[in-house]
Design an enzyme around this catalytic site. Structure first.
Site, PDB file in Angstrom:
ATOM      1  N   ARG A 293       0.825  -1.209   0.000  1.00 22.94           N
ATOM      2  CA  ARG A 293       0.000   0.000   0.000  1.00 22.94           C
ATOM      3  C   ARG A 293       0.857   1.257   0.000  1.00 22.94           C
ATOM      4  O   ARG A 293       0.531   2.242  -0.666  1.00 22.94           O
ATOM      5  CB  ARG A 293      -0.918   0.029   1.247  1.00 22.94           C
ATOM      6  CG  ARG A 293      -2.096  -0.924   1.208  1.00 22.94           C
ATOM      7  CD  ARG A 293      -3.181  -0.486   0.226  1.00 22.94           C
ATOM      8  NE  ARG A 293      -3.699   0.837   0.506  1.00 22.94           N
ATOM      9  CZ  ARG A 293      -4.948   1.109   0.863  1.00 22.94           C
ATOM     10  NH1 ARG A 293      -5.812   0.124   1.003  1.00 22.94           N
ATOM     11  NH2 ARG A 293      -5.354   2.347   1.058  1.00 22.94           N
TER      12      ARG A 293
ATOM     13  N   TYR B   4      -9.677   6.167 -11.666  1.00 21.59           N
ATOM     14  CA  TYR B   4     -10.819   7.043 -11.376  1.00 21.59           C
ATOM     15  C   TYR B   4     -10.695   7.579  -9.963  1.00 21.59           C
ATOM     16  O   TYR B   4     -10.164   6.908  -9.088  1.00 21.59           O
ATOM     17  CB  TYR B   4     -12.156   6.323 -11.561  1.00 21.59           C
ATOM     18  CG  TYR B   4     -12.373   5.132 -10.674  1.00 21.59           C
ATOM     19  CD1 TYR B   4     -11.929   3.867 -11.042  1.00 21.59           C
ATOM     20  CD2 TYR B   4     -13.040   5.247  -9.450  1.00 21.59           C
ATOM     21  CE1 TYR B   4     -12.133   2.756 -10.235  1.00 21.59           C
ATOM     22  CE2 TYR B   4     -13.255   4.145  -8.641  1.00 21.59           C
ATOM     23  CZ  TYR B   4     -12.795   2.909  -9.036  1.00 21.59           C
ATOM     24  OH  TYR B   4     -13.000   1.812  -8.236  1.00 21.59           O
TER      25      TYR B   4
ATOM     26  N   HIS C 194     -16.496  -4.840   1.134  1.00 26.81           N
ATOM     27  CA  HIS C 194     -15.857  -4.369  -0.091  1.00 26.81           C
ATOM     28  C   HIS C 194     -14.563  -5.149  -0.362  1.00 26.81           C
ATOM     29  O   HIS C 194     -14.302  -5.560  -1.492  1.00 26.81           O
ATOM     30  CB  HIS C 194     -15.531  -2.887   0.101  1.00 26.81           C
ATOM     31  CG  HIS C 194     -15.705  -2.065  -1.125  1.00 26.81           C
ATOM     32  ND1 HIS C 194     -16.756  -2.205  -1.993  1.00 26.81           N
ATOM     33  CD2 HIS C 194     -14.941  -1.062  -1.640  1.00 26.81           C
ATOM     34  CE1 HIS C 194     -16.640  -1.328  -2.969  1.00 26.81           C
ATOM     35  NE2 HIS C 194     -15.539  -0.638  -2.790  1.00 26.81           N
TER      36      HIS C 194
END
Lengths: 275, 275, 275, 275, 275
Positions: free
Chosen positions: C157, C171, C198
């Site tokens: 990350r 996006y 999610h």
């Protein structure tokens, strides 16, 4: 083959679709001599022939009605590399700065997730509605007929062959997610029922409207692109207006701008847009 | 005939309508010699004459008030091919790059779905309100009078002849679909009643405002185009303001931008916009 | 070192990330001689090599699909001075006015605040679910395995190494704050649970989709940037579509526009975009 | 007389108002010789004098603060033909392409529909509040004083003479029509009461702020234009901020962008904007 | 003195503030000879020196990160005439057409209406919380300390001296007025309490973030401008993200776009943006 040097990017199913709407910069075009203009048009004509002779690749060319744009293309092709290569070549085909993007849209052909399954058809229609018994000849024949119809439908959704009807309409759309009108919070059955009502409206326009829904979630600013082909503008207006009263549009439809074009042979198309 | 080479696209009923608002690029225009300017204006004048002499085809030409745009046209014609051809020719008529689109709108004339039917008029007005008996001479005369009035109204909606009143106002609009204010979720009778109140407001401006509603669902970014003609700007402002209190506008109207123009003879129009 | 003269601005943790989408102005480019074009491409090639050889600095280069843009870069680097210097140099590398910004996005790599902590893993999974006893060898081994996995996750990350999969999607997105759907009014546990759903959807795309979420609250117009890498466009479309049904997207997701690119070797990239 | 050849379009009451905000294209301007620049400024100066000497016609000229625009005009004149002619001439006065529209607004002066009527003043104030008896000398004098005040107020609203206070602020606004906050669904008395509170706030700025509300429903994108004149910027900021707490703004106000300008003599204005 | 010929417009309290973000048009710049470029940079350097030597006038100059813009200025000065004159001169300083506005913002320094008053501090803190008795030496000393702290705070809000920390962030914001989330319908005490929570979050960033809130209601498109200065980008991201969970932001904050810049010495700044 324009993208031969690169590894193809071909989806597991369906084609890539690009809608391309360009302005013609006539000030730029007018700087060309007649000979240069002739060459430019020959170049674009040749490119269009090359595209149309590429395997599984289709190109519609049309004049856009209203000054929103002048020249429109709809390109369908399996390989994203090819789509990208042809799209950039089309934009440059009349010379640098002559064609300028007014709007464009990237989507992919897809099957609907709301089509009736074999199991649903058996239970709801053959057994439930018509009282047929599984295993009988009539039952098997009806099932075979259903399979053929669905295969044909799926083929059209994933690998469409579009007719040369003159009027073409394109618009992008999303399903609404706001307050009580949140499409993505509905369960599958509710969504399937809402979509079925929509499909019924669509079927009444059979023979007058050819509709192609392509998916663009994750690809462009709306979730779907809608392409309509017709012989009379009034059928475009009627079907979109009538569908707006379907709950699925009334409560959940969000629409982008609408583009109307006219499919024309290339020479008529060039004259129409002043090239 | 500008689109002779192509198959006409003429709707089953009504005309195509294009509103075209252009900026004049005076830097581009100033590059022309006086002779070239004269020729360009002659070319545009000739084109306008050609358009106005085309069957069932009308063209209004006007100066736009405010720098939103300079030169405006409203074109009404049956054939979409002709509309598209004339629109592209108008944009190029003063030379490449001189006219640049500021806004445009594509719609079609249409009859209203909320007009009173023969049956409604008989039941609600002749029998219900006036107590007439079907079959009597008075009843038949009243019905005949109604038929004539509606035929005249329908003719104006589908094939309008617009007066040369100087002030022209155009704006696009949609009916709202949000939360509790969702026009497309209302039943027909509720919508008809709401529209009737709106029509009553409109009738009080008879002789001062000529209003033409054209449909654009599926054709352009809003659902209708509204064209108002007037002799005094204040009547434009008053009717739109007053109607905003009608429930149909207050709760359900979504409006685009408003364009005000002045119809002028061509020579005065050219001088007005500095050509 | 392009920013050597200035004091570095290196965050306590993570890197700065710039997504840069440019149009090529081919009219400007066409003014160059072949030799000047060759030099310009050599200059850009050299700059890209310099960037890629800078410590902890990565650059993806890709062709954008659709005329939204032509040439895309994704730059990851610790020092904001370096990011700023390289970004301005990239924009000028092909000569003044050749590359023009279509869209750009500034964000930073960040760890998720919703990852499972050591304490949560012990209580919920090791003890609660698997019934292990703290202090046993099995318990310690499982904890060690958890620590390694989290360290690897965190490393990806904060300091990601992105694969060369051809399809890239970018996006921006925010969490909604409207009426009853206000993400920032939810308590931490509710948000953590919604995010966990999610994440489950995301894991089913392992091996097909590489996803990188970078933070941009206070830095750019949305709150996060999402970069997806894939081998098949259909996986981009599928994961974004599927996630839209997760409550966290359905009720709380606000999305910007989507950009699709294709990673290409530089020479193929130049040919693709007509340089 | 610039519009002499055309039929005047003069409203039954009030004037047309145009706010015109232009950018100066200094690249275009720099192509002029010093002599051409001098001539251009003389031409604009002469035009401004012509406008200001036209009957019932007023023109404010100002420098815009911030690069939103450079040169601003506010034009008040009865005849729409004259407004249109002067507006196009102003845009061209410094030569083609030098002034380019940044924003503009068309509105009309109008009386407020919420002013106190003679009957209301008699009932609510003279009789109700002050306990006066109709017919007495004091009553008649008070009524006369009211009539004079209202006539003066109406004159200012319809035919305003604006002071030369240096700071000018313009913004457009509409009344909201959304869900429970729908201005146009309120009855007249409720609206009148809400507006009265607003007016009270306004009166506390008497002598520091000159406010002119002009109507634009049907004419431009919002429903009203607001022009404020002040001697100190802080009074602009204070009055708009304070009014935002009035229920009529808090619940029903929708505001466009705000433009701040400085009224200057022409020679200082030219120097300020670099001409 | 650039605005010497005009009457100063100096507010009763506070300064005018302009944020100016410009694109550099490198195609225009490349038309200059090396000598002309040198002169242009000298001219801008001289102007910046003049501005910085003007009484009570401050100018920050920075490179913008991302192609949103290239060159940024933040100008603080009492007189609106001076602000306007300097702003126009800065835009032209590198020659016509070289700097083009990307975004700008006009606001004014202001004291907060939600700061604790002497009476509140006495009642809530000294007497209520600490149990002090008015009139005692300790009480008087504590009150004196409060007065000094508030005077210093007020001075910073109205007449700020900004540090040269490298990272600068600007964004505009408004308070929401929609449905149940209407800031301007809340009473003063509720608003004061909500703002106090916000201030507590802010204080935890003391020494890492310098925050300046300036007011723009009536002056520009949002109601406030927020300027943050930091040494590490991550502190910008953290404070804005953390504050988004404060109810005052979660329910009532509406944010414009965010601009990130880097304060640089002029010569480094010129090199950074390719001049």
């Amino acid at each position: 083959m324009p993208a031969q040097e690169t590894t193809p990017i071909v989806p597991r199913e369906g084609w890539h679709v690009l809608h391309l709407f360009h302005h013609v910069d006539h000030a730029q075009w007018s700087l060309y001599s007649d000979e240069e203009k002739r060459q430019a048009k020959t170049r674009l004509t040749g490119l269009i022939q090359e595209i149309r002779s590429t395997l599984d690749t289709h190109l519609l060319a049309f004049s856009i009605v209203s000054p929103k744009a002048d020249l429109g293309f709809m390109l369908l092709t399996p390989d994203l590399q090819v789509a990208n290569a042809f799209e950039k070549q089309l934009a440059l085909s009349l010379g640098p700065g002559v064609l300028n993007p007014a709007y464009s849209y990237l989507s992919m052909t897809e099957s609907s997730e709301y089509t009736t399954t074999r199991a649903q058809y058996t239970e709801e229609t053959l057994v439930g509605e018509k009282g047929m018994k599984p295993g009988t000849d009539a039952f098997e024949a009806a099932l075979k007929e259903f399979d053929d119809r669905m295969a044909h439908y799926l083929q059209h959704r994933l690998y469409p062959v579009l007719p040369d009807w003159p009027v073409i309409c394109f618009y992008p759309m999303s399903k609404r997610r706001s307050g009580a009108d949140n499409w993505y919070s509905l369960d599958y059955d509710t969504r399937r029922k809402l979509m079925a009502g929509h499909a019924r409206t669509g079927r009444t326009y059979s023979g007058r409207i050819l509709q192609l829904i392509t998916g663009s979630t994750g690809l462009d600013e709306y979730e779907w692109g809608v392409t309509l082909l017709a012989k009379d503008t009034i059928d475009i207006k009627s079907i979109v207006y009538e569908m707006r009263f379907d709950e699925v549009s009334a409560r959940f439809g969000e629409f982008g701008d609408f583009y109307i074009g006219i499919q024309l042979p290339l020479d008529a198309l060039f004259r129409r847009i002043g090239l």
